[in-house]
Motif scaffolding. Structure first.
Motif, PDB file in Angstrom:
ATOM      1  N   PRO A 156       0.838  -1.206   0.000  1.00 25.83           N
ATOM      2  CA  PRO A 156       0.000   0.000   0.000  1.00 25.83           C
ATOM      3  C   PRO A 156       0.870   1.253   0.000  1.00 25.83           C
ATOM      4  CG  PRO A 156       0.133  -0.911   2.197  1.00 25.83           C
ATOM      5  CD  PRO A 156       0.868  -1.875   1.305  1.00 25.83           C
ATOM      6  N   ARG A 157       0.230   2.401  -0.130  1.00 27.37           N
ATOM      7  CA  ARG A 157       0.955   3.668   0.004  1.00 27.37           C
ATOM      8  C   ARG A 157       1.312   3.872   1.471  1.00 27.37           C
ATOM      9  NH1 ARG A 157      -3.207   5.314  -3.796  1.00 27.37           N
ATOM     10  NH2 ARG A 157      -2.259   5.495  -5.862  1.00 27.37           N
ATOM     11  N   VAL A 158       2.501   4.403   1.709  1.00 23.39           N
ATOM     12  CA  VAL A 158       3.033   4.462   3.066  1.00 23.39           C
ATOM     13  C   VAL A 158       3.444   5.876   3.473  1.00 23.39           C
ATOM     14  CG1 VAL A 158       4.817   3.531   4.593  1.00 23.39           C
ATOM     15  CG2 VAL A 158       3.909   2.111   2.757  1.00 23.39           C
ATOM     16  N   ILE A 159       3.869   6.696   2.506  1.00 24.80           N
ATOM     17  CA  ILE A 159       4.541   7.961   2.808  1.00 24.80           C
ATOM     18  C   ILE A 159       3.703   9.152   2.345  1.00 24.80           C
ATOM     19  CG2 ILE A 159       6.631   9.312   2.326  1.00 24.80           C
ATOM     20  CD1 ILE A 159       8.101   6.657   2.002  1.00 24.80           C
ATOM     21  N   LYS A 160       3.722  10.212   3.127  1.00 32.08           N
ATOM     22  CA  LYS A 160       3.039  11.444   2.739  1.00 32.08           C
ATOM     23  C   LYS A 160       3.730  12.025   1.509  1.00 32.08           C
ATOM     24  CE  LYS A 160       1.479  15.894   4.656  1.00 32.08           C
ATOM     25  NZ  LYS A 160       0.045  15.668   4.355  1.00 32.08           N
ATOM     26  N   ALA A 161       2.936  12.496   0.571  1.00 38.16           N
ATOM     27  CA  ALA A 161       3.475  12.971  -0.707  1.00 38.16           C
ATOM     28  C   ALA A 161       4.547  14.040  -0.511  1.00 38.16           C
ATOM     29  CB  ALA A 161       2.337  13.489  -1.586  1.00 38.16           C
ATOM     30  N   SER A 162       4.344  14.928   0.447  1.00 39.55           N
ATOM     31  CA  SER A 162       5.295  16.014   0.660  1.00 39.55           C
ATOM     32  C   SER A 162       6.615  15.539   1.262  1.00 39.55           C
ATOM     33  CB  SER A 162       4.676  17.080   1.570  1.00 39.55           C
ATOM     34  OG  SER A 162       4.339  16.533   2.831  1.00 39.55           O
ATOM     35  N   SER A 163       6.664  14.275   1.736  1.00 40.33           N
ATOM     36  CA  SER A 163       7.883  13.744   2.353  1.00 40.33           C
ATOM     37  C   SER A 163       8.670  12.823   1.427  1.00 40.33           C
ATOM     38  CB  SER A 163       7.535  12.962   3.629  1.00 40.33           C
ATOM     39  OG  SER A 163       7.157  13.836   4.670  1.00 40.33           O
ATOM     40  N   VAL A 164       8.150  12.567   0.236  1.00 38.99           N
ATOM     41  CA  VAL A 164       8.803  11.612  -0.656  1.00 38.99           C
ATOM     42  C   VAL A 164      10.214  12.070  -1.027  1.00 38.99           C
ATOM     43  CG1 VAL A 164       8.744  10.608  -2.973  1.00 38.99           C
ATOM     44  CG2 VAL A 164       6.696  10.599  -1.560  1.00 38.99           C
ATOM     45  N   GLN A 165      10.371  13.358  -1.308  1.00 37.68           N
ATOM     46  CA  GLN A 165      11.687  13.871  -1.687  1.00 37.68           C
ATOM     47  C   GLN A 165      12.701  13.669  -0.563  1.00 37.68           C
ATOM     48  OE1 GLN A 165      11.676  17.922  -3.036  1.00 37.68           O
ATOM     49  NE2 GLN A 165      13.832  17.908  -3.607  1.00 37.68           N
ATOM     50  N   LEU A 166      12.279  13.911   0.677  1.00 33.31           N
ATOM     51  CA  LEU A 166      13.160  13.710   1.820  1.00 33.31           C
ATOM     52  C   LEU A 166      13.510  12.231   1.970  1.00 33.31           C
ATOM     53  CD1 LEU A 166      14.598  14.779   4.342  1.00 33.31           C
ATOM     54  CD2 LEU A 166      12.430  14.533   5.581  1.00 33.31           C
ATOM     55  N   PHE A 167      12.526  11.356   1.789  1.00 30.44           N
ATOM     56  CA  PHE A 167      12.762   9.922   1.872  1.00 30.44           C
ATOM     57  C   PHE A 167      13.791   9.483   0.827  1.00 30.44           C
ATOM     58  CE2 PHE A 167      11.868   5.613   0.406  1.00 30.44           C
ATOM     59  CZ  PHE A 167      11.819   4.894   1.581  1.00 30.44           C
ATOM     60  N   ASN A 168      13.710  10.035  -0.361  1.00 28.53           N
ATOM     61  CA  ASN A 168      14.581   9.619  -1.459  1.00 28.53           C
ATOM     62  C   ASN A 168      16.022  10.119  -1.320  1.00 28.53           C
ATOM     63  OD1 ASN A 168      12.874   7.993  -2.985  1.00 28.53           O
ATOM     64  ND2 ASN A 168      11.939   9.736  -4.014  1.00 28.53           N
ATOM     65  N   ARG A 169      16.294  10.989  -0.384  1.00 29.16           N
ATOM     66  CA  ARG A 169      17.672  11.474  -0.199  1.00 29.16           C
ATOM     67  C   ARG A 169      18.601  10.352   0.229  1.00 29.16           C
ATOM     68  NH1 ARG A 169      16.941  17.278   3.010  1.00 29.16           N
ATOM     69  NH2 ARG A 169      15.888  18.386   1.313  1.00 29.16           N
ATOM     70  N   HIS A 170      18.055   9.387   0.932  1.00 28.80           N
ATOM     71  CA  HIS A 170      18.858   8.251   1.398  1.00 28.80           C
ATOM     72  C   HIS A 170      18.223   6.958   0.882  1.00 28.80           C
ATOM     73  CE1 HIS A 170      20.980  11.013   4.003  1.00 28.80           C
ATOM     74  NE2 HIS A 170      19.821  11.451   4.451  1.00 28.80           N
ATOM     75  N   ARG A 171      17.955   6.960  -0.397  1.00 28.73           N
ATOM     76  CA  ARG A 171      17.185   5.880  -1.017  1.00 28.73           C
ATOM     77  C   ARG A 171      17.957   4.555  -1.040  1.00 28.73           C
ATOM     78  NH1 ARG A 171      13.116   5.927  -4.832  1.00 28.73           N
ATOM     79  NH2 ARG A 171      12.602   3.820  -5.472  1.00 28.73           N
TER      80      ARG A 171
END
Length: 214
Positions: free
Chosen positions: A134-149
């Motif tokens: 399922p979807r897990v992350i708030k859309a506005s936080s995806v960029q922050l999540f991807n910094r340490h992908r």
């Protein structure tokens, strides 16, 4: 991505539903073991669509600065004390992690990868292979999540309703650039029998995972 590893993760995700093979932590369960310099973790999800839908609409909480699904993260936190103990006893420099799960368990595995990053493990050592995620992350936080992908591989059956939950209008997003493997169950899509497409047993059949596999 080799089918051998995908099949191994499917089997681990399925076995996590077996109380005789999983570690029970409150209302949650998971499998963890180390094999050939790799620590495998498979979280139990919900194989029942009705149960999943009852808990789908939950708000956000912060996980290491990233806004994530509160219910999934709370479920993960029940497992963390035992998981942390296993890792502290068994981890050696250079080990890798393979994280997997089905449905809610897949969401928990994705969030556990984020926890490992925050703990200091290198992103290159972490691989996530999720099923019916399922979807897990708030859309506005995806960029922050991807910094340490870390490595993310999403496998889903076409027309599985859970992979479209929670809805985008609730503010949720999938992480970017996920590779999807769609195996259409055409007659179920045609006749609207979509809940079956969510079951872990469908992945076992579609990827021809043998009972005695690994």
């Amino acid at each position: 991505m080799k089918n051998l590893l995908i099949n191994k993760c499917i089997k681990l995700a399925r076995d996590s539903y077996n109380d005789d093979k999983a570690l029970i932590c409150g209302n949650e369960a998971f499998i963890v073991h180390k094999e050939n310099k790799t620590i495998y973790v498979a979280f139990r999800g919900s194989d029942d669509l009705e149960d999943w839908l009852e808990n789908a609409n939950i708000g956000f909480t912060s996980q290491n600065g990233v806004l994530v699904h509160r219910g999934f993260y709370n479920a993960l936190k029940e497992c963390l004390p035992i998981l942390s103990g296993f890792i502290s006893r068994n981890y050696s420099y250079g080990d890798k992690f393979v994280l997997t799960g089905h449905s809610k368990g897949s969401a928990m595995a994705l969030l556990f990868g984020n926890d490992l990053i925050a703990t200091g493990f290198p992103s290159g050592a972490i691989q996530f292979i999720g099923f019916a995620t399922p979807r897990v992350i708030k859309a506005s936080s995806v960029q922050l999540f991807n910094r340490h992908r870390f490595s993310i591989f999403l496998c889903e059956l076409e027309a599985d309703p859970v992979t479209d939950l929670p809805k985008r209008y609730m503010g949720y997003s999938k992480v970017y650039d996920i590779l999807k493997v769609k195996r259409m169950v055409w007659w179920r899509k045609l006749f609207g029998v979509r809940a079956y497409n969510h079951k872990i047993s469908e992945y076992v059949k579609k990827f021809y995972v043998k009972e005695n596999f690994m």
